[in-house]
Motif scaffolding. Structure first.
Motif, PDB file in Angstrom:
ATOM      1  N   THR A 190      -2.948  -1.785   5.474  1.00 34.50           N
ATOM      2  CA  THR A 190      -3.163  -0.488   4.835  1.00 34.50           C
ATOM      3  C   THR A 190      -2.301   0.589   5.467  1.00 34.50           C
ATOM      4  O   THR A 190      -1.958   1.584   4.801  1.00 34.50           O
ATOM      5  CB  THR A 190      -4.650  -0.093   4.906  1.00 34.50           C
ATOM      6  N   ALA A 191      -1.939   0.442   6.732  1.00 29.24           N
ATOM      7  CA  ALA A 191      -1.005   1.386   7.358  1.00 29.24           C
ATOM      8  C   ALA A 191       0.348   1.330   6.653  1.00 29.24           C
ATOM      9  O   ALA A 191       0.950   2.375   6.358  1.00 29.24           O
ATOM     10  CB  ALA A 191      -0.846   1.067   8.840  1.00 29.24           C
ATOM     11  N   ILE A 192       0.830   0.130   6.383  1.00 26.96           N
ATOM     12  CA  ILE A 192       2.117  -0.020   5.695  1.00 26.96           C
ATOM     13  C   ILE A 192       2.066   0.608   4.307  1.00 26.96           C
ATOM     14  O   ILE A 192       2.939   1.403   3.927  1.00 26.96           O
ATOM     15  CB  ILE A 192       2.504  -1.515   5.605  1.00 26.96           C
ATOM     16  N   LEU A 193       1.028   0.277   3.549  1.00 24.60           N
ATOM     17  CA  LEU A 193       0.907   0.827   2.199  1.00 24.60           C
ATOM     18  C   LEU A 193       0.705   2.344   2.235  1.00 24.60           C
ATOM     19  O   LEU A 193       1.295   3.083   1.439  1.00 24.60           O
ATOM     20  CB  LEU A 193      -0.249   0.148   1.460  1.00 24.60           C
ATOM     21  N   GLY A 194      -0.118   2.825   3.165  1.00 18.35           N
ATOM     22  CA  GLY A 194      -0.334   4.259   3.284  1.00 18.35           C
ATOM     23  C   GLY A 194       0.923   4.994   3.678  1.00 18.35           C
ATOM     24  O   GLY A 194       1.206   6.097   3.182  1.00 18.35           O
ATOM     25  N   GLY A 195       1.709   4.405   4.592  1.00 21.10           N
ATOM     26  CA  GLY A 195       2.954   5.039   4.999  1.00 21.10           C
ATOM     27  C   GLY A 195       3.912   5.231   3.834  1.00 21.10           C
ATOM     28  O   GLY A 195       4.521   6.296   3.674  1.00 21.10           O
ATOM     29  N   VAL A 196       4.041   4.200   2.992  1.00 20.30           N
ATOM     30  CA  VAL A 196       4.933   4.305   1.837  1.00 20.30           C
ATOM     31  C   VAL A 196       4.359   5.268   0.806  1.00 20.30           C
ATOM     32  O   VAL A 196       5.096   6.053   0.184  1.00 20.30           O
ATOM     33  CB  VAL A 196       5.177   2.912   1.229  1.00 20.30           C
ATOM     34  N   LEU A 197       3.036   5.254   0.604  1.00 21.24           N
ATOM     35  CA  LEU A 197       2.413   6.186  -0.333  1.00 21.24           C
ATOM     36  C   LEU A 197       2.712   7.633   0.048  1.00 21.24           C
ATOM     37  O   LEU A 197       3.089   8.454  -0.797  1.00 21.24           O
ATOM     38  CB  LEU A 197       0.898   5.966  -0.369  1.00 21.24           C
ATOM     39  N   TRP A 287      10.286  -1.988  10.823  1.00 22.67           N
ATOM     40  CA  TRP A 287      11.413  -1.632   9.958  1.00 22.67           C
ATOM     41  C   TRP A 287      11.202  -0.260   9.318  1.00 22.67           C
ATOM     42  O   TRP A 287      12.143   0.542   9.229  1.00 22.67           O
ATOM     43  CB  TRP A 287      11.589  -2.692   8.886  1.00 22.67           C
ATOM     44  N   LEU A 288       9.975   0.035   8.889  1.00 25.82           N
ATOM     45  CA  LEU A 288       9.691   1.343   8.309  1.00 25.82           C
ATOM     46  C   LEU A 288       9.937   2.458   9.322  1.00 25.82           C
ATOM     47  O   LEU A 288      10.544   3.492   9.007  1.00 25.82           O
ATOM     48  CB  LEU A 288       8.238   1.396   7.823  1.00 25.82           C
ATOM     49  N   VAL A 289       9.457   2.269  10.542  1.00 16.79           N
ATOM     50  CA  VAL A 289       9.610   3.304  11.572  1.00 16.79           C
ATOM     51  C   VAL A 289      11.082   3.485  11.941  1.00 16.79           C
ATOM     52  O   VAL A 289      11.579   4.613  12.065  1.00 16.79           O
ATOM     53  CB  VAL A 289       8.772   2.938  12.812  1.00 16.79           C
ATOM     54  N   ARG A 290      11.800   2.392  12.111  1.00 22.24           N
ATOM     55  CA  ARG A 290      13.217   2.492  12.466  1.00 22.24           C
ATOM     56  C   ARG A 290      14.028   3.112  11.339  1.00 22.24           C
ATOM     57  O   ARG A 290      15.000   3.843  11.593  1.00 22.24           O
ATOM     58  CB  ARG A 290      13.763   1.115  12.833  1.00 22.24           C
ATOM     59  N   PRO A 311       5.824  25.895  13.152  1.00 18.93           N
ATOM     60  CA  PRO A 311       5.659  24.615  12.444  1.00 18.93           C
ATOM     61  C   PRO A 311       6.737  23.614  12.823  1.00 18.93           C
ATOM     62  O   PRO A 311       7.892  23.953  13.066  1.00 18.93           O
ATOM     63  CB  PRO A 311       5.767  25.000  10.966  1.00 18.93           C
ATOM     64  N   THR A 312       6.334  22.349  12.888  1.00 20.31           N
ATOM     65  CA  THR A 312       7.244  21.245  13.150  1.00 20.31           C
ATOM     66  C   THR A 312       7.052  20.198  12.078  1.00 20.31           C
ATOM     67  O   THR A 312       6.000  20.125  11.457  1.00 20.31           O
ATOM     68  CB  THR A 312       6.971  20.606  14.527  1.00 20.31           C
ATOM     69  N   PRO A 313       8.062  19.377  11.831  1.00 21.70           N
ATOM     70  CA  PRO A 313       7.908  18.338  10.799  1.00 21.70           C
ATOM     71  C   PRO A 313       6.791  17.382  11.167  1.00 21.70           C
ATOM     72  O   PRO A 313       6.858  16.725  12.200  1.00 21.70           O
ATOM     73  CB  PRO A 313       9.265  17.639  10.798  1.00 21.70           C
ATOM     74  N   PRO A 314       5.709  17.292  10.379  1.00 21.27           N
ATOM     75  CA  PRO A 314       4.583  16.461  10.746  1.00 21.27           C
ATOM     76  C   PRO A 314       4.757  14.995  10.436  1.00 21.27           C
ATOM     77  O   PRO A 314       4.044  14.165  10.973  1.00 21.27           O
ATOM     78  CB  PRO A 314       3.440  17.048   9.911  1.00 21.27           C
ATOM     79  N   GLY A 315       5.674  14.637   9.541  1.00 21.19           N
ATOM     80  CA  GLY A 315       5.721  13.250   9.095  1.00 21.19           C
ATOM     81  C   GLY A 315       7.099  12.654   9.173  1.00 21.19           C
ATOM     82  O   GLY A 315       8.104  13.357   9.164  1.00 21.19           O
ATOM     83  N   TRP A 316       7.172  11.349   9.288  1.00 22.16           N
ATOM     84  CA  TRP A 316       8.445  10.637   9.262  1.00 22.16           C
ATOM     85  C   TRP A 316       8.869  10.530   7.812  1.00 22.16           C
ATOM     86  O   TRP A 316       8.520   9.598   7.124  1.00 22.16           O
ATOM     87  CB  TRP A 316       8.299   9.266   9.889  1.00 22.16           C
TER      88      TRP A 316
END
Length: 328
Positions: A190-197, A287-290, A311-316
């Motif tokens: 679910t982390a992988i799917l949530g990250g892409v979502l 691979w997603l993180v890199r 403010p700073t960028p919160p997400g990759w």
């Protein structure tokens, strides 16, 4: 001439996950020992709850304090508790009405459970101003670990009930096994799917893109392979050791009257299958993180919310945005 003042050292990052894990582990072990010594069955629910939630909750605390400190604890709690419960309830209903015993049952389980976890994640986060891979990884893993905790509690409850009465040994072994495997199961998928979502999110709205759909099918396939590893291993063992006998495909993980060699081969094959599925999932996450790092997005641990900090960028992969403090 006085020497220049030494700048103060930055405050040490809290490590509540370690306190949570080791404290909870000590309480779980103490409860197991006391139950074994006294035979007090009233303590069995305590063992079930502590053992089922220990590892998933510890990983959620670690992910929150290291990579999601700018996400309110109220959102993390909601995703873990409400998201996990919504997932197991939705999966139970859909699997009851849509699935039947067949070779493809585990494929259906994977598709259903990954869909309901994604649905729970979207429902609980659709109104918060968050986007980017990092937020999706943290929040997705939180929903997945919540699902895993409630599911483990069910397995543990079933394990303790036997025809001979309550089995403390079966309960403990079930919780240890599922606790060890928890980090590379529901939480990872679910982390992988949530990250892409969240990476594909636009203007605070979730978008069903081809990338999201392919990711959903991919994590569902990993889920199905994970669940069917025992059945596949049993089928291979039966074909290799008894090629002349006609056995149904994926014999539900059972080998009638297995020999010692069959048990050994089955253990090796099923363990290898689980390790391969976990390895593929971890490589996918890496691979997603890199990919985000190569795109120039921030990847390090995040500081807690501070209204005085710009403010700073919160997400990759998401636009610069700061979440409001918890409760707003």
């Amino acid at each position: 001439m006085s020497s220049p003042a030494t700048p103060p050292a930055p405050p040490a990052r809290a490590r509540y996950w370690a306190t949570w894990f080791f404290g909870g582990l000590a309480l779980w072990l103490a409860t197991v020992v006391v139950t074994y010594r006294t035979g007090n069955s009233n303590l069995v629910p305590t063992i079930v709850l502590l053992g089922s939630f220990l590892v998933p909750a510890s990983f959620v605390v670690w992910a929150h304090e290291r990579y999601g400190a700018d996400i309110g604890t109220d959102r993390i709690t909601a995703c873990f508790a409400a998201g996990g419960l919504m997932g197991v309830l939705g999966a139970s209903l859909l699997e009851y009405y849509l699935l039947s015993d067949s070779v493809w049952v585990y494929a259906g389980v994977g598709l259903i459970e990954e869909a309901v976890k994604a649905w729970a994640l979207v429902m609980l986060t659709r109104r918060i101003p968050a986007s980017g891979l990092r937020h999706g990884l943290v929040l997705g893993a939180t929903v997945g670990f919540g699902f895993a905790a409630f599911e483990t509690a069910g397995y543990a409850f079933n394990a303790v009930l036997t025809e001979q009465g309550l089995s403390l040994r079966d309960l403990v072994s079930t919780e240890i096994l599922r606790g060890v495997l928890a980090p590379v199961g529901h939480g990872l998928w679910t982390a992988i799917l949530g990250g892409v979502l969240f990476r594909e999110r636009r203007n605070n709205r979730f978008v069903l893109t081809p990338t999201v759909l392919l990711t959903y099918l991919g994590v569902s396939a990993l889920h199905a392979l994970w669940d069917s590893s025992h059945g596949i291993a049993a089928w291979i063992v039966s074909r290799v050791t008894e090629p002349g006998r006609n056995r149904p495909a994926l014999d539900l993980g059972f080998l009638p009257h297995p020999t010692e060699n069959q048990v050994w081969l089955f253990t090796v094959l099923s363990t290898t299958a689980l390790a391969l599925v976990a390895w593929v999932g971890l490589l996918w996450l890496l691979w997603l993180v890199r990919s985000a790092r190569r795109a120039g997005h921030p990847t390090g641990p995040q500081p807690p919310y501070d209204p005085a900090r710009p403010p700073t960028p919160p997400g990759w992969g998401g636009p610069p945005r700061r979440l409001p403090p918890p409760g707003r």
